[in-house]
Design a protein around this motif. Structure first.
Motif, PDB file in Angstrom:
ATOM      1  N   GLY A  34       0.813  -1.196   0.000  1.00 35.84           N
ATOM      2  CA  GLY A  34       0.000   0.000   0.000  1.00 35.84           C
ATOM      3  C   GLY A  34       0.838   1.234   0.000  1.00 35.84           C
ATOM      4  O   GLY A  34       1.018   1.904   1.003  1.00 35.84           O
ATOM      5  N   PHE A  35       1.353   1.634  -1.140  1.00 36.48           N
ATOM      6  CA  PHE A  35       2.221   2.805  -1.202  1.00 36.48           C
ATOM      7  C   PHE A  35       1.411   4.080  -1.060  1.00 36.48           C
ATOM      8  O   PHE A  35       0.344   4.221  -1.599  1.00 36.48           O
ATOM      9  N   LEU A  36       1.979   5.066  -0.356  1.00 30.22           N
ATOM     10  CA  LEU A  36       1.368   6.378  -0.238  1.00 30.22           C
ATOM     11  C   LEU A  36       2.230   7.418  -0.901  1.00 30.22           C
ATOM     12  O   LEU A  36       3.446   7.394  -0.807  1.00 30.22           O
ATOM     13  N   CYS A  37       1.553   8.342  -1.603  1.00 32.81           N
ATOM     14  CA  CYS A  37       2.233   9.518  -2.138  1.00 32.81           C
ATOM     15  C   CYS A  37       2.131  10.628  -1.112  1.00 32.81           C
ATOM     16  O   CYS A  37       1.389  10.548  -0.157  1.00 32.81           O
ATOM     17  N   GLY A  38       2.856  11.687  -1.363  1.00 31.48           N
ATOM     18  CA  GLY A  38       2.745  12.866  -0.512  1.00 31.48           C
ATOM     19  C   GLY A  38       3.483  12.751   0.789  1.00 31.48           C
ATOM     20  O   GLY A  38       3.216  13.487   1.727  1.00 31.48           O
ATOM     21  N   LEU A  39       4.458  11.825   0.904  1.00 33.42           N
ATOM     22  CA  LEU A  39       5.191  11.688   2.156  1.00 33.42           C
ATOM     23  C   LEU A  39       6.208  12.801   2.347  1.00 33.42           C
ATOM     24  O   LEU A  39       6.579  13.120   3.463  1.00 33.42           O
ATOM     25  N   LEU A  87      -7.920   7.847  -0.915  1.00 29.99           N
ATOM     26  CA  LEU A  87      -7.825   6.724  -1.842  1.00 29.99           C
ATOM     27  C   LEU A  87      -8.590   7.124  -3.101  1.00 29.99           C
ATOM     28  O   LEU A  87      -9.779   7.443  -3.036  1.00 29.99           O
ATOM     29  N   ILE A  88      -7.903   7.127  -4.239  1.00 27.29           N
ATOM     30  CA  ILE A  88      -8.491   7.583  -5.497  1.00 27.29           C
ATOM     31  C   ILE A  88      -8.756   6.377  -6.393  1.00 27.29           C
ATOM     32  O   ILE A  88      -7.878   5.515  -6.554  1.00 27.29           O
ATOM     33  N   PHE A  89      -9.936   6.334  -6.993  1.00 27.00           N
ATOM     34  CA  PHE A  89     -10.270   5.287  -7.952  1.00 27.00           C
ATOM     35  C   PHE A  89     -10.324   5.876  -9.361  1.00 27.00           C
ATOM     36  O   PHE A  89     -10.556   7.082  -9.524  1.00 27.00           O
ATOM     37  N   PRO A  90     -10.110   5.034 -10.395  1.00 24.69           N
ATOM     38  CA  PRO A  90     -10.213   5.541 -11.767  1.00 24.69           C
ATOM     39  C   PRO A  90     -11.597   6.134 -12.024  1.00 24.69           C
ATOM     40  O   PRO A  90     -12.603   5.639 -11.511  1.00 24.69           O
ATOM     41  N   PHE A  91     -11.625   7.183 -12.827  1.00 23.69           N
ATOM     42  CA  PHE A  91     -12.897   7.789 -13.188  1.00 23.69           C
ATOM     43  C   PHE A  91     -13.544   6.961 -14.306  1.00 23.69           C
ATOM     44  O   PHE A  91     -12.854   6.454 -15.196  1.00 23.69           O
ATOM     45  N   GLU A  92     -14.845   6.853 -14.265  1.00 20.29           N
ATOM     46  CA  GLU A  92     -15.567   6.016 -15.214  1.00 20.29           C
ATOM     47  C   GLU A  92     -15.853   6.783 -16.505  1.00 20.29           C
ATOM     48  O   GLU A  92     -16.224   7.958 -16.484  1.00 20.29           O
ATOM     49  N   ASN A  93     -15.673   6.111 -17.626  1.00 16.51           N
ATOM     50  CA  ASN A  93     -15.980   6.683 -18.933  1.00 16.51           C
ATOM     51  C   ASN A  93     -17.491   6.641 -19.136  1.00 16.51           C
ATOM     52  O   ASN A  93     -18.077   5.590 -19.365  1.00 16.51           O
ATOM     53  N   ALA A  94     -18.119   7.800 -19.052  1.00 13.93           N
ATOM     54  CA  ALA A  94     -19.579   7.875 -19.146  1.00 13.93           C
ATOM     55  C   ALA A  94     -19.996   8.326 -20.543  1.00 13.93           C
ATOM     56  O   ALA A  94     -20.558   9.409 -20.736  1.00 13.93           O
ATOM     57  N   GLY A  95     -19.689   7.514 -21.535  1.00 20.50           N
ATOM     58  CA  GLY A  95     -20.164   7.811 -22.869  1.00 20.50           C
ATOM     59  C   GLY A  95     -19.131   8.366 -23.813  1.00 20.50           C
ATOM     60  O   GLY A  95     -19.427   8.578 -24.992  1.00 20.50           O
ATOM     61  N   ALA A  96     -17.921   8.645 -23.352  1.00 22.43           N
ATOM     62  CA  ALA A  96     -16.885   9.136 -24.255  1.00 22.43           C
ATOM     63  C   ALA A  96     -16.395   7.991 -25.146  1.00 22.43           C
ATOM     64  O   ALA A  96     -16.638   6.817 -24.878  1.00 22.43           O
ATOM     65  N   SER A  97     -15.695   8.344 -26.199  1.00 19.04           N
ATOM     66  CA  SER A  97     -15.157   7.341 -27.116  1.00 19.04           C
ATOM     67  C   SER A  97     -14.232   6.370 -26.379  1.00 19.04           C
ATOM     68  O   SER A  97     -13.482   6.782 -25.486  1.00 19.04           O
ATOM     69  N   PRO A  98     -14.278   5.083 -26.736  1.00 18.02           N
ATOM     70  CA  PRO A  98     -13.370   4.118 -26.082  1.00 18.02           C
ATOM     71  C   PRO A  98     -11.901   4.494 -26.196  1.00 18.02           C
ATOM     72  O   PRO A  98     -11.093   4.076 -25.367  1.00 18.02           O
ATOM     73  N   TYR A 143      -2.982   7.383  -1.442  1.00  9.73           N
ATOM     74  CA  TYR A 143      -2.531   6.090  -1.937  1.00  9.73           C
ATOM     75  C   TYR A 143      -2.148   6.215  -3.399  1.00  9.73           C
ATOM     76  O   TYR A 143      -2.845   6.840  -4.193  1.00  9.73           O
ATOM     77  N   SER A 144      -1.040   5.606  -3.765  1.00  8.42           N
ATOM     78  CA  SER A 144      -0.591   5.637  -5.152  1.00  8.42           C
ATOM     79  C   SER A 144      -1.466   4.721  -6.004  1.00  8.42           C
ATOM     80  O   SER A 144      -2.224   3.887  -5.498  1.00  8.42           O
ATOM     81  N   HIS A 145      -1.320   4.874  -7.306  1.00  6.31           N
ATOM     82  CA  HIS A 145      -1.999   3.979  -8.251  1.00  6.31           C
ATOM     83  C   HIS A 145      -1.620   2.531  -7.954  1.00  6.31           C
ATOM     84  O   HIS A 145      -2.478   1.642  -7.942  1.00  6.31           O
ATOM     85  N   ALA A 146      -0.319   2.295  -7.689  1.00  7.78           N
ATOM     86  CA  ALA A 146       0.145   0.931  -7.405  1.00  7.78           C
ATOM     87  C   ALA A 146      -0.479   0.394  -6.123  1.00  7.78           C
ATOM     88  O   ALA A 146      -0.830  -0.781  -6.036  1.00  7.78           O
ATOM     89  N   GLY A 147      -0.620   1.254  -5.101  1.00  2.35           N
ATOM     90  CA  GLY A 147      -1.221   0.816  -3.856  1.00  2.35           C
ATOM     91  C   GLY A 147      -2.672   0.425  -4.030  1.00  2.35           C
ATOM     92  O   GLY A 147      -3.132  -0.597  -3.514  1.00  2.35           O
ATOM     93  N   ARG A 148      -3.414   1.232  -4.789  1.00  2.00           N
ATOM     94  CA  ARG A 148      -4.819   0.932  -5.041  1.00  2.00           C
ATOM     95  C   ARG A 148      -4.961  -0.327  -5.892  1.00  2.00           C
ATOM     96  O   ARG A 148      -5.769  -1.215  -5.595  1.00  2.00           O
ATOM     97  N   ALA A 149      -4.146  -0.447  -6.953  1.00  2.00           N
ATOM     98  CA  ALA A 149      -4.220  -1.617  -7.819  1.00  2.00           C
ATOM     99  C   ALA A 149      -3.843  -2.889  -7.063  1.00  2.00           C
ATOM    100  O   ALA A 149      -4.447  -3.947  -7.267  1.00  2.00           O
ATOM    101  N   GLY A 150      -2.868  -2.785  -6.165  1.00  2.00           N
ATOM    102  CA  GLY A 150      -2.476  -3.944  -5.373  1.00  2.00           C
ATOM    103  C   GLY A 150      -3.590  -4.426  -4.464  1.00  2.00           C
ATOM    104  O   GLY A 150      -3.784  -5.633  -4.267  1.00  2.00           O
ATOM    105  N   GLU A 151      -4.346  -3.486  -3.907  1.00  2.00           N
ATOM    106  CA  GLU A 151      -5.452  -3.880  -3.042  1.00  2.00           C
ATOM    107  C   GLU A 151      -6.556  -4.556  -3.858  1.00  2.00           C
ATOM    108  O   GLU A 151      -7.147  -5.538  -3.409  1.00  2.00           O
ATOM    109  N   LEU A 152      -6.824  -4.051  -5.051  1.00  2.00           N
ATOM    110  CA  LEU A 152      -7.818  -4.706  -5.900  1.00  2.00           C
ATOM    111  C   LEU A 152      -7.374  -6.122  -6.254  1.00  2.00           C
ATOM    112  O   LEU A 152      -8.200  -7.043  -6.327  1.00  2.00           O
TER     113      LEU A 152
END
Length: 577
Positions: A2-7, A38-49, A74-83
């Motif tokens: 669980g890596f944290l940014c902003g240290l 903890l930040i999650f990816p934003f969902e594509n709500a109708g934009a082009s793939p 939490y970094s992207h890696a920390g969040r992805a690791g938890e998933l």
């Protein structure tokens, strides 16, 4: 991990302060924000793939903007690791309930999520903050503008999220924007596409292009160094890792990876230099402010101590190597690599009794490792304990099969040492979460709260984990019980108290605490931890049942799979008690 940014571990000013054209930061700007995000990816709500990359792109921008403003994120890696622990792909669309549960397991205080839409020229962003305890959705943020203004647009969204959460937020939108690095949009797109690439070659291609377009931006450099190092291409990794400045939030990992590469290239003197410089920087950081000396100094991270011990041993500095490896062994009571490396040093010094003791400890920690057992048997034979060696050989045959023991040769004068010594290639910096920069206007207490502000339960738990990692069991227990004093059903506090009890050998108490945690919040991680305690108690049926329940919750959870495989392959079948 669980890596944290902003240290902000190593300097009083962020990366932007190094740029000659950048304005200086105000004291208010460096005040760390209370709580962990903890930040999650934003969902594509109708934009082009073809804009799907923006989901992770907005996540990454939010992480960078919040961490540059002093927040713990939490970094992207920390969040992805938890998933991954939950058996979920990094880009999975999650319900708010699932996001809340993951945040609770990580002891985050706030979750940020959202969606975006685009017609190819304009961009609309909707973002929400979910408070974890007590659960509540805060004021939504909505903004739109030209697609090519993505950076400025998301900076405004991030400022609104922070200011909505803190009515006394000290920065104006203009001051907040000045903290952020100005990036080319095409460079940022290449960087994000590199981060989310599933294969190395496209990842490296995208990251190299990002680094070419923004040559002074450390993030692609770190990602390139990390990727090359993971491939074992240390000659390519080192120049990229060297580009990460002390002020960057991935500097700790960059220096650690540099030391690992030096060991893998068999340059122990340079590896020693890397690890000792990292220790000095971490030790100096932990000495600042009133929290200094109360928690874990980064110099005591067992992975750093282990690798430093290996570097010292390869140079013949055995006494210093033994001291570092012994400390690592004490800090992490589950890892067998540390006593194994201790055993190698004693074996090469012809102290076979000491070697047998260390290899025995390694075997106790990891009974299924045939190399640990082979060297234990060799040490016992050379120490003159032939009967005990024969008993161990029989035990190995029964547990692992007749041909399980490898042939292992240890010769102090040969070149086999680099192949036998065990190097830790990944650094868990969880214990560094609370080592946040102190400033005259932002003094952090031992429990992570500013002076005069009561510590939150999550802050107590983070501090307790820091103490636990340092081996300070009494101090850790105090932090966890402070949480239970105000929230007797707190799942995280019960889980961590169970770990304190387990390390003290109070296994029945540990079981009770794990069960109390599960009564509040079911968790594959906690069920796997409980299964390991049952295994220590020789309650094999109960251990197997908990491992199966863990996999029912998270079918791809690797630790639960490995434990269940071990239990299924073990000959003894105990009765549940």
């Amino acid at each position: 991990m669980g890596f944290l940014c902003g240290l902000a571990l190593f300097a009083g000013s962020p990366l932007r302060a190094q740029q000659s054209a950048a304005p200086s930061r105000t004291s208010a700007a460096i005040a760390p924000q209370q709580g962990v995000y903890l930040i999650f990816p934003f969902e594509n709500a109708g934009a082009s793939p073809r804009l799907d990359w923006l989901g992770e792109g907005l996540e990454e921008l939010t992480i960078q903007y919040l961490s540059d403003s002093g927040a713990q994120v939490y970094s992207h890696a920390g969040r992805a690791g938890e998933l991954e622990r939950y058996g979920l792909p990094a880009s999975a669309k999650l319900s708010r309930a699932t996001m809340l549960r993951i945040a609770q397991d990580l002891d985050a205080d706030y979750v940020i999520f959202g969606s975006f839409g685009s017609d190819g020229t304009s961009l609309t962003i909707d973002a929400r903050t979910l408070r974890v305890d007590p659960p509540a959705l805060l004021t939504p943020v909505h903004d739109s503008g030209p697609l090519n203004s993505l950076m400025d647009l998301q900076a405004g969204v991030a400022w609104h999220l922070l200011s909505a959460n803190d009515k006394a937020y000290p920065l104006s939108p203009k001051e907040f924007a000045k903290l952020q690095r100005s990036l080319r949009l095409d460079a940022f797109e290449h960087f994000v596409r590199g981060l989310i690439a599933s294969e190395d070659e496209p990842r490296l291609r995208e990251l190299r292009e990002a680094a070419r377009l923004e040559p002074t931006w450390p993030d692609p450099a770190f990602a390139l160094g990390e990727t090359y190092a993971a491939r074992g291409d240390c000659s390519s990794a080192l120049p990229w890792l060297a580009r990460v400045p002390r002020t960057h939030h991935r500097y700790v990992e960059a220096v650690f990876a540099t030391g690992v590469c030096r060991l893998q290239l068999n340059q122990p003197d340079k590896a020693e230099e890397s690890f000792t410089s990292l220790q000095d920087a971490l030790r100096n950081n932990s000495d600042r402010g009133p929290a200094g000396g109360n928690g874990l100094s980064g110099a005591d991270l067992p992975e750093i101590l282990n690798n430093l011990g290996v570097a010292l041993a390869r140079q013949g500095k055995s006494s210093a190597a033994l001291a570092d490896l012994q400390r690592a062994t004490e800090l992490d009571p589950d890892e067998d690599d540390y006593p194994f490396n201790l055993g190698l040093i004693s074996f090469r010094a012809n102290d076979f009794a000491a070697a047998a003791k260390s290899f025995r400890e390694a075997v106790d920690r990891e009974p299924d490792n045939p190399e640990d057992r082979a060297l234990l048997i060799q040490s016992l034979e050379k120490a003159g304990n032939k009967a005990e060696a024969d008993q161990e050989r029989v035990a190995v045959t029964e547990a692992l099969g007749p041909n399980a023991l490898p042939v292992v040769h240890v010769d102090a004068k040969s070149d086999t040492q680099p192949r036998l010594d065990r190097i830790k290639t990944e650094l868990d910096i969880t214990a560094l979460r609370l080592e946040i920069q102190s400033s005259p206007n932002a003094v952090t207490s031992a429990s992570g709260s500013s002076a005069g502000t009561p510590a939150t339960p999550a802050a107590h738990i983070r501090q307790g984990r820091q103490e636990l990692a340092a081996g300070h069991l009494d101090a850790a227990e105090t932090e966890f019980r402070a949480v239970l004093a105000v929230d007797s059903a707190n799942a995280s506090a019960h889980r961590e108290l169970a770990e304190v009890d387990r390390r003290r050998g109070k296994l029945d108490n540990a079981v009770q605490e794990f069960q109390a945690s599960l009564a509040t919040r079911d968790s594959a991680v906690v069920r796997t931890m409980l299964a390991r305690v049952y295994l220590d108690q020789k309650k094999f049926d109960l251990a197997r049942a908990e491992a199966q329940r863990a996999l029912a919750l998270a079918p791809n959870y690797a630790d639960a799979k490995a434990l269940l495989d071990h239990l299924q392959n073990s000959k003894p079948v105990g009765k549940s008690q």
